[in-house]
Motif scaffolding. Sequence first.
Motif, short mmCIF file in Angstrom:
data_model
loop_
_atom_site.label_atom_id
_atom_site.label_comp_id
_atom_site.label_asym_id
_atom_site.label_seq_id
_atom_site.Cartn_x
_atom_site.Cartn_y
_atom_site.Cartn_z
N UNK A 118 0.86 -1.20 0.00
CA UNK A 118 0.00 0.00 0.00
C UNK A 118 0.89 1.23 0.00
N UNK A 119 0.57 2.17 -0.89
CA UNK A 119 1.36 3.39 -1.00
C UNK A 119 0.59 4.58 -0.46
N UNK A 120 1.32 5.47 0.21
CA UNK A 120 0.77 6.70 0.76
C UNK A 120 1.59 7.86 0.19
N UNK A 121 0.99 8.69 -0.66
CA UNK A 121 1.75 9.79 -1.26
C UNK A 121 2.07 10.89 -0.26
N UNK A 122 3.20 11.52 -0.45
CA UNK A 122 3.58 12.70 0.32
C UNK A 122 3.71 13.85 -0.68
N UNK A 125 5.10 18.00 1.66
CA UNK A 125 5.42 17.69 3.05
C UNK A 125 4.29 17.06 3.84
N UNK A 126 3.16 16.79 3.20
CA UNK A 126 2.00 16.22 3.91
C UNK A 126 1.75 14.81 3.41
N UNK A 127 1.77 13.86 4.34
CA UNK A 127 1.51 12.46 3.99
C UNK A 127 -0.01 12.24 3.96
N UNK A 128 -0.50 11.66 2.87
CA UNK A 128 -1.92 11.33 2.75
C UNK A 128 -2.10 9.90 3.21
N UNK A 129 -2.47 9.73 4.47
CA UNK A 129 -2.64 8.39 5.03
C UNK A 129 -4.12 8.05 5.24
N UNK A 130 -4.98 8.77 4.53
CA UNK A 130 -6.42 8.47 4.60
C UNK A 130 -6.67 7.10 4.01
N UNK A 131 -7.48 6.32 4.71
CA UNK A 131 -7.82 4.99 4.25
C UNK A 131 -9.20 5.00 3.59
N UNK A 132 -9.37 4.12 2.64
CA UNK A 132 -10.70 3.90 2.08
C UNK A 132 -11.49 3.07 3.09
N UNK A 133 -12.77 3.22 3.11
CA UNK A 133 -13.59 2.48 4.06
C UNK A 133 -13.37 0.97 3.93
N UNK A 134 -13.16 0.51 2.73
CA UNK A 134 -12.95 -0.92 2.48
C UNK A 134 -11.64 -1.43 3.09
N UNK A 135 -10.72 -0.52 3.42
CA UNK A 135 -9.43 -0.92 4.01
C UNK A 135 -9.48 -1.01 5.53
#
Length: 137
Positions: A118-122, A125-135
């Motif tokens: 699973x990849x989380x873009x930065x 300087x802000x990491x997008x660690x929002x999960x989809x509901x299915x995750x």
Amino acid sequence: MRLLTHNVLRNNTAAAKSKNTNSPLLITATEIRVDEPTCASSSDPAQQQREIAFAKNILPSLDWPTLLQGAKAMGMESLPPMVTPELAADEGFLRALYHVLMDVHLVNGMLTCPDTGREFPVTDGIADVMLQESECD
């Protein structure tokens, strides 16, 4: 994103939790920024002591192998492989640690979970660690 932040980030998806490894996210940096150490530019001894105290107090909470991995991914290979009690009391080391934790920034890149891919873009300087509901669990 500072290396201090990276040190505590983990993949909280249900898939990652099922693996029970709690692995640190891997950094792929496309842009980093290294600020000048504030201690070096500050003639305020009180500020220097606050920075040393911060590093000394945060040290026991750090996941050292994760910090080494993150620093190396961002081109900083000067950290020792382990922290001895002598190093933990050395002001030069503590100033350098503060610099790595607070002045080295992942501006753009990707954080990748080694367990799930699973990849989380930065971005900026802000990491997008929002999960989809299915995750989620």
